[in-house]
Motif scaffolding. Structure first.
Motif, short mmCIF file in Angstrom:
data_model
loop_
_atom_site.label_atom_id
_atom_site.label_comp_id
_atom_site.label_asym_id
_atom_site.label_seq_id
_atom_site.Cartn_x
_atom_site.Cartn_y
_atom_site.Cartn_z
N ARG A 19 -10.86 -10.30 9.07
CA ARG A 19 -10.62 -10.67 10.46
C ARG A 19 -9.14 -10.90 10.79
N ASP B 54 -10.52 -17.38 -1.41
CA ASP B 54 -11.10 -16.66 -2.55
C ASP B 54 -10.18 -15.53 -3.00
N ILE C 229 -2.36 -2.45 2.33
CA ILE C 229 -2.89 -3.72 1.86
C ILE C 229 -4.17 -3.52 1.06
N ALA C 230 -4.23 -4.11 -0.10
CA ALA C 230 -5.41 -3.98 -0.95
C ALA C 230 -6.02 -5.34 -1.18
N LEU C 231 -6.46 -5.97 -0.10
CA LEU C 231 -7.14 -7.25 -0.23
C LEU C 231 -8.63 -7.01 -0.29
N PHE C 232 -9.37 -8.06 -0.68
CA PHE C 232 -10.82 -7.95 -0.72
C PHE C 232 -11.36 -8.43 0.62
N ASP C 233 -11.71 -7.49 1.47
CA ASP C 233 -12.03 -7.80 2.86
C ASP C 233 -13.22 -8.74 3.04
N GLY C 234 -14.17 -8.65 2.11
CA GLY C 234 -15.38 -9.46 2.30
C GLY C 234 -15.21 -10.92 1.90
N MET C 235 -14.06 -11.26 1.31
CA MET C 235 -13.89 -12.61 0.81
C MET C 235 -12.94 -13.39 1.71
N LYS D 125 -9.94 -20.52 5.20
CA LYS D 125 -11.35 -20.20 5.03
C LYS D 125 -11.79 -18.99 5.86
#
Lengths: 358, 274
Positions: free
Chosen positions: B170, B116, B106-112, B165
């Motif tokens: 997480r 987003d 998985i290549a998601l943007f973890d901080g967002m 949101k």
């Protein structure tokens, strides 16, 4: 009234996108704004402005700028001091060359010049990452300070090598030079902070911010979904440098009045602002303010308690201050690596459940 | 069965229309130094179909997907997209042409937040410049709301309203996979590449994911190319299957044809050496 979203219905995406979705937050924000604009200016004196408000507000701008670059776009920079120097010398040259133009325009232009310089030094970021980029920006720091010391044109061939802010006014109120009133100093900083914080918030919550955060979190994935990495990084450098340049301009023109590159904008300044965003919280607007407040207020507080309260000698207090600040930074990094902003976030999450946590 | 699969367009048994060729790969060869990852492979992907690429580990499937998405540049061969030859381009330019993909890891943007992340999928649709975004008025705000509506449709479709949101870091694995699919789908791609969309999932999650893939294809008419190891899923979902082994294409056709192909059987079950 409890602190939570319940009952505060959002019926449009516009409402849902707002910065403070919780009613109490919104009220808190309005109260802070009211106090900052309508109460504080009538009560500030020179001591409060010079030791608390002016440095806090100006460092907050610089921290916002560095946070955009490091916290949002993930590009570490140790060149903040150098870029502040660019802002300071740019505004100095502009103020001297065009005395009839408003200082506000000069400060913004100084930010623009810094943005251009920032983009130039940001170009290597496409090839180098992490520590290596930090070292490249460190080179910018030393190079810029060296240039401002070595080339007399920048300080208009003054004998001392210093630059001195001439007297300028906004709407008839003197805001730079030795005759500035405390409240005027405070107000010009405050206006810049509020406007720039609003801009920073808008940029970071929109598509620009998403691109930056995408590059920060996973640059390859960001590129494959359509982010142009060069553009994203360079805009981050440009916007960040603009903020830092404005901060440098205000730091010199409004706060210090006289500056010398090596002394006022040395590597120590870069680290100070980096500490601010680390302690405040990377990738958070609130964190930039919290970190700036922490790093500005703590020494003032310690000095007042130790020297004023306990009657210690000043040198002893000064050394203890270093130890306490250093110690607190270390403790902070261990206990809450995401900074004050994260503590604030956790508090808010607890508050949302209070008083029935289950 | 009388459908002529070589015609310009035809209708499948379940009533979907398969259009002309969207992406045509011709004689692709990809080398990493001395290692030949892909050797002279040609196949096409037609509009509206679900195209699977299968093969044992190390067969070059993911490399193939990376060639399609512009991440790897093949040494030989050409990629035709919508009938015209695709010049050498950067991955983000390929994305602007209407390709979207998900990743094996998985290549998601973890901080967002989830929202987003999905909104980033629509970045090619948002044209407001930096000054408009800075003041959040006019075009910037309008685009933000329009694209939010489009994202909400995807969120509804993939049933992830409840985590809208939540920061992606997480989320559990299965949901992350779904969010990644949502991000790709939000781009309204003309070709969607899925790299092992069902890896590491339990049966229930696989069923959900299969349902999403079929519905996506059915409702939005999205053309999908996917890599998957679960043979049952592949054979059920796809219209046509490419089989790769050691960088070579060993089979290409409908699931039934592929299932009965002797080379494919050998590749998967091994050949007896007696």
């Amino acid at each position: 009234m409890f602190y939570r979203e319940a009952g505060d219905f959002k019926t449009s995406y516009k409402d849902d996108n707002q910065t403070f979705p919780i009613r109490l937050d919104r009220m808190g924000y309005y109260i802070v704004m009211f106090v900052a604009f309508c109460v504080v200016p009538f009560f500030v004196n020179d001591y409060w402005v010079n030791s608390v408000f002016a440095p806090f507000l100006i460092y907050a701008i610089a921290a916002l700028g560095l946070n955009i670059l490091t916290g949002y776009a993930g590009q570490v920079s140790l060149g903040t001091g150098g870029f502040m120097a660019v802002g300071a010398y740019a505004v100095y040259k502009l103020m001297v060359a065009f005395p009839d133009v408003s200082i506000v325009i000069h400060v913004l232009l100084a930010g623009g010049i810094t943005a251009v310089v920032g983009v130039l030094f940001g170009l290597p970021s496409l090839r180098i990452k992490g520590f290596y980029l930090a070292v490249a920006t460190l080179a910018a720091q030393f190079f810029l300070v060296w240039v401002f010391n070595k080339v007399p044109w920048f300080y208009n061939y003054s004998a001392s090598g210093q630059i001195n802010a001439p007297e300028r006014s906004v709407f008839g109120v003197i805001v730079t030079g030795p005759n500035t009133e405390a409240w005027a100093k405070y107000m010009i900083c405050l206006v810049f902070v509020v406007v720039l914080a609003w801009v920073a918030r808008n940029l970071t919550r929109g598509m620009m911010g998403r691109k930056w955060m995408g590059i920060r979190d996973m640059d390859i994935a960001a590129e494959i979904i359509g982010v142009n990495p060069l553009m994203a990084k360079l805009t981050a450098f440009a916007v960040s440098s603009f903020f830092v340049g404005v901060a440098g301009a205000l730091f010199f023109a409004v706060y210090l009045g006289a500056a010398e590159a090596g002394e006022s904008f040395g590597i120590a300044k870069s680290f100070l602002i980096l500490f601010m965003i680390i302690i405040g919280g990377l990738g958070s607007i609130f964190g930039s303010f919290a970190g700036a407040a922490f790093m500005v207020l703590l020494p003032v507080l310690l000095k007042n308690v130790l020297v004023g309260g306990l009657g210690w000698p000043t040198d002893l207090a000064a050394h203890l201050e270093f130890m306490v600040v250093g110690g607190l930074i270390v403790i902070f990094l261990i206990l809450e690596p995401h900074g004050l902003a994260q503590l604030w976030r956790l508090t808010k999450e607890k508050l949302r459940l209070w008083p029935f946590p289950h | 069965m009388t459908t002529d699969m070589n015609a310009d367009s035809y209708v499948t048994e379940d009533g979907r229309t398969i259009g002309p060729v969207v992406m045509d790969l011709k004689n692709i060869t990809l080398r990493f130094g001395g290692v030949v990852a892909i050797k002279d492979i040609s196949f096409d992907i037609r509009e509206g179909e679900i195209r699977a690429i299968i093969g044992p580990n190390g067969a070059g499937k993911s490399s193939m997907l990376n060639v399609i998405s512009g991440f790897y540049k093949p040494q030989e061969g050409e990629v035709y997209f919508r009938g015209s030859k695709r010049p050498q381009m950067k991955p983000y330019q390929v994305a602007q042409q209407g390709l979207a993909r998900t990743f094996q890891n998985i290549a998601l943007f973890d901080g967002m937040t989830v929202l987003d992340n999905i909104m980033t999928g629509r970045l090619n649709k948002m044209k407001a410049n930096i000054f408009q975004q800075a003041i959040w008025k006019g075009k910037a705000e309008r685009e933000e709301i329009e694209n939010r509506e489009a994202c909400e449709k995807v969120i509804d479709f993939l049933e992830i309203q409840h985590i809208r949101k939540t920061p992606v870091g997480r989320l559990p694995y299965g949901l992350k996979k779904r969010v990644e699919l949502a991000r790709a789908l939000a781009a309204e791609p003309s070709l969607l590449l899925l790299d092992e969309p069902m890896a590491g999932m339990n049966v229930e999650e696989k069923e959900d994911m299969s349902r999403f893939i079929l519905d996506m294809n059915d409702e939005f008419g999205t053309t999908i190319a996917l890599i998957e190891h679960d043979m049952g899923v592949v054979m059920d979902l796809s219209d046509r299957v490419v089989v790769m082994d050691y960088g070579k294409k060993i089979g290409d056709g409908t699931p039934d044809e592929v299932r009965n192909n002797q080379d494919v059987i050998d590749a998967y079950l091994g050949v007896s050496h007696d």
